[in-house]
Design a protein around this motif. Structure first.
Motif, PDB file in Angstrom:
ATOM      1  N   THR A  28      -0.073  -1.016  -0.733  1.00  0.00           N
ATOM      2  CA  THR A  28      -1.276  -0.464  -0.088  1.00  0.00           C
ATOM      3  C   THR A  28      -2.250  -1.584   0.226  1.00  0.00           C
ATOM      4  O   THR A  28      -2.116  -2.721  -0.238  1.00  0.00           O
ATOM      5  CB  THR A  28      -1.967   0.563  -0.999  1.00  0.00           C
ATOM      6  OG1 THR A  28      -2.359  -0.096  -2.218  1.00  0.00           O
ATOM      7  CG2 THR A  28      -1.046   1.724  -1.314  1.00  0.00           C
ATOM      8  N   ASP A  29      -3.233  -1.239   1.053  1.00  0.00           N
ATOM      9  CA  ASP A  29      -4.355  -2.141   1.375  1.00  0.00           C
ATOM     10  C   ASP A  29      -3.888  -3.515   1.861  1.00  0.00           C
ATOM     11  O   ASP A  29      -4.352  -4.568   1.378  1.00  0.00           O
ATOM     12  CB  ASP A  29      -5.274  -2.316   0.157  1.00  0.00           C
ATOM     13  CG  ASP A  29      -5.918  -1.014  -0.280  1.00  0.00           C
ATOM     14  OD1 ASP A  29      -6.042  -0.116   0.576  1.00  0.00           O
ATOM     15  OD2 ASP A  29      -6.270  -0.902  -1.460  1.00  0.00           O
ATOM     16  N   TRP A  45      -2.263  -7.662  -0.543  1.00  0.00           N
ATOM     17  CA  TRP A  45      -1.900  -6.255  -0.664  1.00  0.00           C
ATOM     18  C   TRP A  45      -1.980  -5.835  -2.122  1.00  0.00           C
ATOM     19  O   TRP A  45      -2.207  -6.672  -3.016  1.00  0.00           O
ATOM     20  CB  TRP A  45      -0.494  -6.015  -0.096  1.00  0.00           C
ATOM     21  CG  TRP A  45       0.588  -6.729  -0.868  1.00  0.00           C
ATOM     22  CD1 TRP A  45       1.347  -6.242  -1.878  1.00  0.00           C
ATOM     23  CD2 TRP A  45       1.007  -8.087  -0.681  1.00  0.00           C
ATOM     24  NE1 TRP A  45       2.214  -7.175  -2.348  1.00  0.00           N
ATOM     25  CE2 TRP A  45       2.036  -8.328  -1.607  1.00  0.00           C
ATOM     26  CE3 TRP A  45       0.623  -9.113   0.182  1.00  0.00           C
ATOM     27  CZ2 TRP A  45       2.674  -9.563  -1.712  1.00  0.00           C
ATOM     28  CZ3 TRP A  45       1.260 -10.328   0.094  1.00  0.00           C
ATOM     29  CH2 TRP A  45       2.273 -10.547  -0.838  1.00  0.00           C
ATOM     30  N   SER A 109       4.066  -0.877   4.848  1.00  0.00           N
ATOM     31  CA  SER A 109       2.609  -0.802   4.890  1.00  0.00           C
ATOM     32  C   SER A 109       2.138  -1.934   5.793  1.00  0.00           C
ATOM     33  O   SER A 109       2.629  -3.073   5.675  1.00  0.00           O
ATOM     34  CB  SER A 109       2.031  -0.952   3.487  1.00  0.00           C
ATOM     35  OG  SER A 109       0.641  -0.757   3.496  1.00  0.00           O
TER      36      SER A 109
END
Length: 431
Positions: A28-29, A45, A109
């Protein structure tokens, strides 16, 4: 029948494995930023300590073949050099869970989209002489539209690109002659052609060459006639050859010849001995580097032909000079003959013979007659010439055919000798 069932079970087992392999949590991120030291994109990440696979995905651009696997023990960040990104494209960074042996085990992602737009190269450069060096200026067109405004890797500020001045000479590599600058001008001191000036335009993504200026050397050959009639133009002829430099980034620069049209050419002369050289005529080369220039004449004098220092757009041409050549002036006959144009007269008639020359000399000329017995020209009468004119009236005392001529002596003009001249034979028939 058993083989068929066994095959179906095998396929089902494979599907189950693939589903399980892709069931790991996705990172994520995913974010991108410039690495602290520059020259690389820092990817970050979040995940739960899993091995990762990092790739670059093109957005309406072809995806480059970049793949990086990181073990689970590695930190959740990685730097990708800017050289791995194709220029002038839009891309995302993709982070997934997976290894090189086991493959990808999560959904991808992705980072926000960013562009890799390179610098805008200068569209034009001009050069002007400044002291012993040159002043080079360049202009840069407006940057093309940014289709990913305010992306995470956009560098803020109006002057986001810099220019590294480079110089190349024959047999040498193209090399920087100063630090990168955001200015649009550069003074290059004490530089002599031949050379090539080039700007290595760079921004955070890449570098491009542009804004070239050619420093050329010239060589000139020239000839003028050894003699010329006073005030009759002569032709100065010859050829100009320019020598320019070509450079590649990974090889020494080379020199080559060029013979363009339009190179200025000036004919210089020295009016009196030891006087300074002054322009007598101007012209320019035609195709092939040749020139043919009409030059007004007066007294005897030397001439030399030069290529003057010339700055035109992005070219600086150094001067060159031909060897001086001396053209001796010859008195020019403007008119000569018998008054009224009569070449056949009656015995006892008065006949006037005259001559006019340029320049307007004050001297003494000699009227000569052809002696048919001795087959020689014999002096007949000395005549005073004033302002370039002389005349003699005499009686045609005897019948017959006679031939006369007038000899004009040489003279001094502007401190140099000028050759004299003799008129053609002047025919007179007395009946």
């Amino acid at each position: 029948m058993r083989r068929t069932v066994a095959g179906a079970l095998a396929v089902l087992a494979g599907v189950t494995c693939l589903t399980a392999c892709a069931s790991d949590p996705a990172p994520t991120d995913v974010g991108v930023a410039w690495a602290p030291q520059g020259g690389a994109v820092l990817v970050t990440w979040k995940d739960s300590g899993q091995p990762n696979r990092i790739t670059i995905e093109g957005v309406l651009s072809e995806s480059p073949s970049y793949v990086k696997y990181l073990p689970a023990s590695a930190p959740n960040k990685w730097q990708i050099p800017t050289s791995e990104f194709p220029p002038d494209g839009n891309y995302k960074i993709v982070v997934e869970t997976g290894t090189s042996q086991g493959g990808v085990t999560s959904k991808p992602s992705k980072s926000p989209v960013f562009d890799t737009d390179g610098p805008v190269r200068p569209s034009a450069a001009t050069v002007a002489q400044q002291g012993r060096g040159v002043l080079i200026r360049w202009s840069v067109p407006v940057a093309p539209q940014d289709f990913t405004p305010n992306d995470p890797l956009d560098v803020k500020g109006k002057k986001t690109q810099k220019y590294v001045p480079m110089i190349g000479r024959p047999g040498e590599m193209l090399k920087a002659i100063g630090p990168a600058t955001t200015s649009n001008r550069q003074v290059v001191k004490s530089i002599k052609p031949p050379y090539i000036f080039q700007l290595r335009t760079q921004n955070e993504w890449s570098a491009r060459a542009g804004g070239e200026v050619l420093g050329l050397t010239s060589s000139i050959s020239g000839t003028v006639p050894p003699k010329a009639q006073f005030s009759v133009p002569i032709r100065a002829r010859g050829r100009v050859i320019l020598h320019q430099v070509d450079c590649d980034l990974d090889a020494p620069c080379t020199s080559r010849r060029a013979t363009p049209a339009g190179v200025p050419v000036v004919v210089l002369t020295q009016v009196t001995p030891d006087a300074r050289w002054t322009p007598a005529a101007r012209g320019a080369t035609t195709a092939g580097g040749y020139y043919d220039i009409a030059v007004p004449t007066a007294g005897s004098r030397p001439y030399k032909i030069i290529v003057p220092v010339n700055t035109k757009g992005g070219m600086f041409t150094g001067t060159s000079t031909s060897r001086p050549a001396y053209t001796k002036s010859v008195v020019r006959i403007a008119s000569a003959g018998f008054t009224g144009g009569d070449t056949a007269v009656k015995k006892g008639s008065t006949v006037t013979v005259s001559v006019a020359v340029a320049p307007g000399l004050n001297t003494t000329v000699m009227l000569q007659a052809w002696n048919r017995q001795t087959r020689r020209w014999m002096d007949s009468k000395a005549l005073a010439m004033r302002a370039g004119r002389a005349a003699l009236a005499f009686k045609a005392a005897q019948p017959g055919d006679f031939v006369y001529r007038i000899v004009v002596p040489g003279a001094m003009m502007f401190g140099r000798p000028m050759d004299g001249i003799t008129t053609p034979g002047l025919q007179l028939h007395v009946r």
